[in-house]
Design a protein around this motif. Structure first.
Motif, short mmCIF file in Angstrom:
data_model
loop_
_atom_site.label_atom_id
_atom_site.label_comp_id
_atom_site.label_asym_id
_atom_site.label_seq_id
_atom_site.Cartn_x
_atom_site.Cartn_y
_atom_site.Cartn_z
N ARG A 3 -10.58 -8.67 -2.97
CA ARG A 3 -9.53 -7.93 -2.26
C ARG A 3 -9.48 -8.31 -0.80
O ARG A 3 -10.44 -8.80 -0.22
CB ARG A 3 -9.72 -6.44 -2.43
CG ARG A 3 -10.99 -5.94 -1.93
CD ARG A 3 -11.27 -4.49 -2.20
NE ARG A 3 -12.54 -4.30 -1.54
CZ ARG A 3 -12.95 -3.22 -0.97
NH1 ARG A 3 -12.22 -2.14 -1.01
NH2 ARG A 3 -14.09 -3.17 -0.37
N LEU A 4 -8.32 -8.07 -0.23
CA LEU A 4 -8.09 -8.24 1.19
C LEU A 4 -8.05 -6.85 1.80
O LEU A 4 -7.27 -6.01 1.36
CB LEU A 4 -6.78 -8.98 1.43
CG LEU A 4 -6.46 -9.34 2.88
CD1 LEU A 4 -5.69 -10.65 2.93
CD2 LEU A 4 -5.69 -8.26 3.59
N VAL A 5 -8.91 -6.60 2.78
CA VAL A 5 -9.00 -5.31 3.44
C VAL A 5 -8.54 -5.46 4.88
O VAL A 5 -9.04 -6.32 5.61
CB VAL A 5 -10.45 -4.76 3.41
CG1 VAL A 5 -10.56 -3.47 4.22
CG2 VAL A 5 -10.91 -4.56 1.99
N GLY A 144 -5.15 -5.40 -0.43
CA GLY A 144 -5.74 -4.49 -1.41
C GLY A 144 -5.98 -3.12 -0.84
O GLY A 144 -5.69 -2.11 -1.47
N GLU A 145 -6.54 -3.07 0.37
CA GLU A 145 -6.81 -1.79 1.03
C GLU A 145 -6.43 -1.87 2.50
O GLU A 145 -6.57 -2.92 3.14
CB GLU A 145 -8.29 -1.39 0.91
CG GLU A 145 -8.68 -0.96 -0.46
CD GLU A 145 -10.09 -0.36 -0.52
OE1 GLU A 145 -10.66 -0.02 0.53
OE2 GLU A 145 -10.58 -0.21 -1.65
N LEU A 169 1.69 3.86 -0.45
CA LEU A 169 0.24 3.69 -0.42
C LEU A 169 -0.40 4.86 -1.14
O LEU A 169 0.21 5.92 -1.27
CB LEU A 169 -0.26 3.64 1.03
CG LEU A 169 0.34 2.58 1.94
CD1 LEU A 169 -0.11 2.81 3.37
CD2 LEU A 169 -0.04 1.18 1.48
N ARG A 170 -1.65 4.68 -1.58
CA ARG A 170 -2.38 5.78 -2.22
C ARG A 170 -3.63 6.06 -1.40
O ARG A 170 -4.45 5.17 -1.17
CB ARG A 170 -2.77 5.39 -3.65
CG ARG A 170 -3.41 6.55 -4.42
CD ARG A 170 -3.60 6.22 -5.90
NE ARG A 170 -4.33 5.01 -6.15
CZ ARG A 170 -5.67 4.95 -6.28
NH1 ARG A 170 -6.40 6.02 -6.17
NH2 ARG A 170 -6.25 3.80 -6.53
N LEU A 171 -3.76 7.30 -0.93
CA LEU A 171 -4.91 7.69 -0.14
C LEU A 171 -6.17 7.65 -0.99
O LEU A 171 -6.25 8.26 -2.05
CB LEU A 171 -4.72 9.10 0.44
CG LEU A 171 -5.85 9.62 1.32
CD1 LEU A 171 -5.98 8.80 2.59
CD2 LEU A 171 -5.62 11.09 1.66
N TYR A 187 -6.54 3.53 2.41
CA TYR A 187 -5.47 3.52 1.41
C TYR A 187 -5.56 2.30 0.53
O TYR A 187 -5.97 1.22 0.98
CB TYR A 187 -4.09 3.48 2.09
CG TYR A 187 -3.79 4.64 2.97
CD1 TYR A 187 -3.21 5.80 2.45
CD2 TYR A 187 -4.07 4.60 4.34
CE1 TYR A 187 -2.91 6.88 3.26
CE2 TYR A 187 -3.77 5.69 5.16
CZ TYR A 187 -3.20 6.81 4.62
OH TYR A 187 -2.92 7.88 5.42
N SER A 188 -5.13 2.42 -0.72
CA SER A 188 -4.90 1.23 -1.54
C SER A 188 -3.42 0.92 -1.45
O SER A 188 -2.58 1.82 -1.35
CB SER A 188 -5.33 1.45 -2.99
OG SER A 188 -4.52 2.40 -3.62
N ALA A 189 -3.14 -0.35 -1.48
CA ALA A 189 -1.73 -0.79 -1.33
C ALA A 189 -1.15 -1.10 -2.69
O ALA A 189 -1.83 -1.34 -3.64
CB ALA A 189 -1.67 -2.00 -0.42
#
Length: 189
Positions: A3-5, A144-145, A169-171, A187-189
């Motif tokens: 993932r890319l953070v 990703g986040e 986005l999802r917290l 958050y996740s994207a």
């Protein structure tokens, strides 16, 4: 796929820098440095744009040996100095004698999406700052986040943290960092 953070400090009113691009207007503290060191330890690659790379490279290389720096600042410096750096830029050139030259790769903007997709196959990627780069990657579905470190500062003007189309986005988490005035919104994207 790894993932890319994205990790970005932001004012309470949504700015990633103050007027004129002044990042020192944001409330950096020891909690920020500790969180950044944690994120750096988890990453295989640090991805930035040219401006953020030049800012980080001008500050962090010598901090590892600075007796006046805090332990957390020295740790961030050591982690940055050891990291593989990828910079998205059409204009950056790096001299052989410059800090981080041996560990830095420059990627043209036109190749950024393909390069990130390729790197994500085997690498955890961390983005610091670099709002132009990560906003583009978010719009392309490659983030990703998103870790927003929100500080108790109202800037009233500056560079907005988000500059793209509406994006759901999802917290995942919200908490105050230990010993810090910053609140992490993950958050996740």
């Amino acid at each position: 796929m790894r993932r890319l953070v994205v990790c970005s400090i932001v004012s309470l009113d949504g700015f990633s820098a103050g007027p004129g691009g002044d990042v020192t207007a944001l409330p950096f503290d020891d909690g920020f440095d500790l969180y950044c060191a944690e994120r750096l330890r988890a990453a295989d690659i640090v991805l930035t744009g040219r401006s953020s790379y030049e800012l980080l490279r001008s500050y962090w290389p010598g901090v590892a040996d600075d007796p006046n720096a805090s332990d957390s600042e020295r740790e961030v410096s050591r982690q940055h100095n050891a990291a593989r750096q990828v910079v998205v830029s059409d204009s950056l050139t790096i001299g052989e004698d410059e800090p981080w030259s041996a560990t830095t790769t420059v990627v043209r903007r036109a190749d950024a999406h393909a390069t990130v997709r390729e790197l994500l196959a085997a690498n955890e990627i961390l983005v610091f700052g670099s709002g132009t780069v990560w906003n583009d990657l978010l719009t392309a579905g490659l983030v990703g986040e998103l870790h927003l470190l929100v500080g108790p500062t109202l800037l009233g003007a500056g560079i907005p943290v988000f500059r793209g189309p509406p994006t759901p986005l999802r917290l995942l988490e919200a908490r105050q960092l230990d010993g810090s005035s910053l609140v992490l919104h993950r958050y996740s994207a």
